[in-house]
Enzyme design. Sequence first.
Site, PDB file in Angstrom:
ATOM      1  N   GLY A  63       0.831  -1.195   0.000  1.00 36.22           N
ATOM      2  CA  GLY A  63       0.000   0.000   0.000  1.00 36.22           C
ATOM      3  C   GLY A  63       0.863   1.241   0.000  1.00 36.22           C
ATOM      4  O   GLY A  63       1.249   1.748   1.055  1.00 36.22           O
ATOM      5  N   TYR A  64       1.189   1.719  -1.165  1.00 39.45           N
ATOM      6  CA  TYR A  64       2.067   2.891  -1.310  1.00 39.45           C
ATOM      7  C   TYR A  64       1.288   4.078  -1.873  1.00 39.45           C
ATOM      8  O   TYR A  64       0.944   5.009  -1.174  1.00 39.45           O
ATOM      9  CB  TYR A  64       3.254   2.553  -2.227  1.00 39.45           C
ATOM     10  CG  TYR A  64       4.476   2.013  -1.518  1.00 39.45           C
ATOM     11  CD1 TYR A  64       4.381   0.954  -0.610  1.00 39.45           C
ATOM     12  CD2 TYR A  64       5.740   2.531  -1.770  1.00 39.45           C
ATOM     13  CE1 TYR A  64       5.509   0.445   0.018  1.00 39.45           C
ATOM     14  CE2 TYR A  64       6.878   2.025  -1.142  1.00 39.45           C
ATOM     15  CZ  TYR A  64       6.758   0.985  -0.250  1.00 39.45           C
ATOM     16  OH  TYR A  64       7.884   0.495   0.364  1.00 39.45           O
ATOM     17  N   SER A  65       1.024   4.038  -3.196  1.00 35.45           N
ATOM     18  CA  SER A  65       0.426   5.195  -3.865  1.00 35.45           C
ATOM     19  C   SER A  65      -0.974   5.498  -3.342  1.00 35.45           C
ATOM     20  O   SER A  65      -1.690   4.606  -2.895  1.00 35.45           O
ATOM     21  CB  SER A  65       0.320   4.934  -5.370  1.00 35.45           C
ATOM     22  OG  SER A  65       1.587   4.784  -5.924  1.00 35.45           O
TER      23      SER A  65
ATOM     24  N   SER B 107      -1.182  -3.468  -6.324  1.00 32.91           N
ATOM     25  CA  SER B 107      -1.153  -4.637  -7.199  1.00 32.91           C
ATOM     26  C   SER B 107      -1.574  -5.886  -6.430  1.00 32.91           C
ATOM     27  O   SER B 107      -1.018  -6.196  -5.382  1.00 32.91           O
ATOM     28  CB  SER B 107       0.271  -4.784  -7.746  1.00 32.91           C
ATOM     29  OG  SER B 107       0.331  -5.877  -8.612  1.00 32.91           O
TER      30      SER B 107
ATOM     31  N   GLU C  36      12.468  -3.325  -5.549  1.00 34.25           N
ATOM     32  CA  GLU C  36      11.552  -3.315  -6.690  1.00 34.25           C
ATOM     33  C   GLU C  36      12.307  -2.961  -7.969  1.00 34.25           C
ATOM     34  O   GLU C  36      12.197  -3.630  -8.980  1.00 34.25           O
ATOM     35  CB  GLU C  36      10.418  -2.297  -6.480  1.00 34.25           C
ATOM     36  CG  GLU C  36       9.439  -2.282  -7.656  1.00 34.25           C
ATOM     37  CD  GLU C  36       8.373  -1.188  -7.563  1.00 34.25           C
ATOM     38  OE1 GLU C  36       8.600  -0.179  -6.883  1.00 34.25           O
ATOM     39  OE2 GLU C  36       7.324  -1.361  -8.181  1.00 34.25           O
TER      40      GLU C  36
ATOM     41  N   SER D 122       8.682   6.825 -11.686  1.00 38.68           N
ATOM     42  CA  SER D 122       8.406   7.013 -13.111  1.00 38.68           C
ATOM     43  C   SER D 122       9.674   7.391 -13.867  1.00 38.68           C
ATOM     44  O   SER D 122      10.716   7.693 -13.270  1.00 38.68           O
ATOM     45  CB  SER D 122       7.369   8.118 -13.303  1.00 38.68           C
ATOM     46  OG  SER D 122       7.923   9.372 -12.947  1.00 38.68           O
TER      47      SER D 122
ATOM     48  N   GLU E  52      10.345  10.049 -15.310  1.00 33.48           N
ATOM     49  CA  GLU E  52      10.766  11.401 -14.916  1.00 33.48           C
ATOM     50  C   GLU E  52      11.383  11.412 -13.522  1.00 33.48           C
ATOM     51  O   GLU E  52      12.366  12.127 -13.283  1.00 33.48           O
ATOM     52  CB  GLU E  52       9.563  12.352 -14.973  1.00 33.48           C
ATOM     53  CG  GLU E  52       9.071  12.658 -16.386  1.00 33.48           C
ATOM     54  CD  GLU E  52       8.317  11.505 -17.051  1.00 33.48           C
ATOM     55  OE1 GLU E  52       7.875  10.570 -16.331  1.00 33.48           O
ATOM     56  OE2 GLU E  52       8.161  11.524 -18.277  1.00 33.48           O
TER      57      GLU E  52
END
Lengths: 378, 404
Positions: free
Chosen positions: B135-137, B169, B252, B382, B384
């Site tokens: 549970g991150y984002s 996920s 990750e 990401s 960026e």
Amino acid sequence: MALLTEEQVMVRDAARAWTQEQSPVTAFRKMRDSGQPLGYEPAAYAEMCEMGWAGVVIPEAYGGSDLGYLTLGLILEEAGRTLAASPLLSSALACASAIVRGGTEAQKQAHLPAIASGELVAALAVDEGPRHAPERIALKAAKSGDGYVLNGDKTFVLEAMAAGLLVVAARTSGNVGDAKGVTLFLVAADAAGVDRRPLQLADSRGAADIGFKDVKVGAEAVLGAEGEGAALLEATLDRARAGLCAEMLGMSLAAFELTLDYLRTRVQFGQVIGGFQALQHRAAKMYGDLELARSCAEAALSACDRDADDVAELVSVAKVKVGETLFNISNELIQMHGGIGMTDAHDAGLYLKRARSVEAAFGNRAYHRDRFARLNGF
Amino acid sequence: MTTDTTEAALEAFRAEARAWLEANFPASLRDKPGLAMAIMEGPEPEGDVALWKQRMADKGWGAATWPTQYGGGGLNGLQARVLQQEMGRINAFNPMLAGMGISMVGPTILEYGTEAQKDKHIPAIVRGEVRWCLGYSEPNAGSDLAALQTKAEDAGNHWRINGSKIWTSGAHHSDWCGLLVRTDPAARKHDGITFLLVDMHQPGIDPRPIKLIAGASVFCEVFFTDAVAEKDAVLGEVNDGWTVGKRLLQHERASQTGGGRVAAEPPPLQNIAKKYAGVDEAGRLADVDLRSRVASHLIDARAHGLTLARVAAESRGASGASNAASILKNSATQVAQVRAELLIEIAGNRGVGWEGEGFTEAEVENVRSWLSGKAMSIYGGSFEVQNNIISKRILGLPDMTKSS
């Protein structure tokens, strides 16, 4: 950076110290401004040879150190950083490797010690038109008695004006485009009928067009087997390309470091311009390209040392990736410096001009993409 | 188990691994490369897959380098590499890779967990008995992860959790969750975060699958309404969860750089292109523009592979891992996404088949992979964010995002 032997680290450190101290970009600029017609300072090359740099791929029996292509690549990378000009690539790498691989004992004895000591500069004469096309050798070598008569033209022969010896790719039979029928010859640069015309290039380095009119050579001038020279030529070119990639990597690194210094110090709108994300992400891309380029250049040089089956493919991969990297960084070098980068007093232009010259040498990116596709069956 | 690293010992281990795999990897599962992916995303396996999982659980080779005291394989890095090569040789896959346990949560618990936490969680991860999600984002904390708002309050004998997570996920198949929560709203945003180990089987947690552009639902939105976690469920220190959470993401990224597992060799792209686009009389790809771009892509892929090899070699050398590792995620992503785009383009109108008759299995699979692959440059930091990190940490340019 590949894992280096102790000897390689020593060679690299020595090359770095010498180029930074004895041959910085100011030395190249001075050579250019002096109008030196050879495109390098013979005294500087003599010092390089003194340090053994011209013998790195030559066996010890012929006056070299036989340390190999990766080691010579480390030297060329350092030379690339400061644009240190010399015939190392043409003479000590390309021509030396052609003679090491294809030469008779007599040819090796005659030329390799002289190349290693710097007493002799040799130049590789391949291309006959504006675009690199070693598959399309046309210069004619007709059998005449025990020897041959050469007729035709070579162009963009690097270091030709300094050369005492030319390694010339000629056609002894067949038609343009045939792999069979290509023969390499060792021709004295001052032989009767050899007409060298210097070219003035944007990068201020030495190159010439060469006309061959009824140039007579003996049977002992044939390097390798008559009619079977295409493979030797290709192997020679691949070693020259791998070495050139190392020089291009060094140029890219130096150009990137110049740019990064400027991003860290140039203040506009009340902050250093390196704080702008639009520039940061372009800098990050350049960094990523440099890491990929290094992997490719080192892999190509190591493959030359192992005489691996995939030398040709790895060399084409390297010429494309390193070429792409240098192309982009040399453009960003100018763009990110703004107006100051457009001035002749700044070093940016020297790197940009040299960048396009080496891009064209021994096949540009388009040539090597096509070659890579051919090697992979498409 | 020997941990001798001499060449001879390593070859002896290779023989041992090969023999064990030959005897234990079910013949019915060979030459089915799609299975590994199905395992990762699907429900609990059955039949021979379940049997294979059982055998690997007993052997500990699903977590090959983890300590034997928690049921792991106890192998050294070189042996683990040999095991991977031997598994790749017969298309054997690791049946424990469902969820984030093996790849990320386990290594982080081994690093930061208390002895009690290791005893409780590691053996279950090694045996593939529990599935973990992360549970991150959150809806308002994506690339700017430290802006997360889901909060955990000290309710005396437990933590009380409220808020929501997104892009979790496999949450709907998961038993446990590694959850980043805000425990000190007054602190600077990176300082008030805690990493909790939360049981998913409770009424206060509601995972809802999100249907994505590729048609499947592997990600969830997860709602927490007075959910609870034990007081000793904190991994690392209270309010130091950012450190733990960042460390986990390094695991990750390591698993996303293309170096983690030995993949089955994909069919050469140029052969697929020749089949669809045809060849000229010299055997070259007839579409010269496509030919040039396929060559560029394959050269990029080669450059990435050579860089992976260089980074691996350097990490074994005296000076340790190089900065080159930092570019691998973006490089791997770019290679994979360009390949996916080329596969679609090469097939022309057949490159947009969705399902049903009229398309080959590979064509439909290429469309789904192309779409789901768009996530590669978004998750795990990401494209960026990776460039921000390179710019700041390696190039030393000023940090304008105020992240850390």
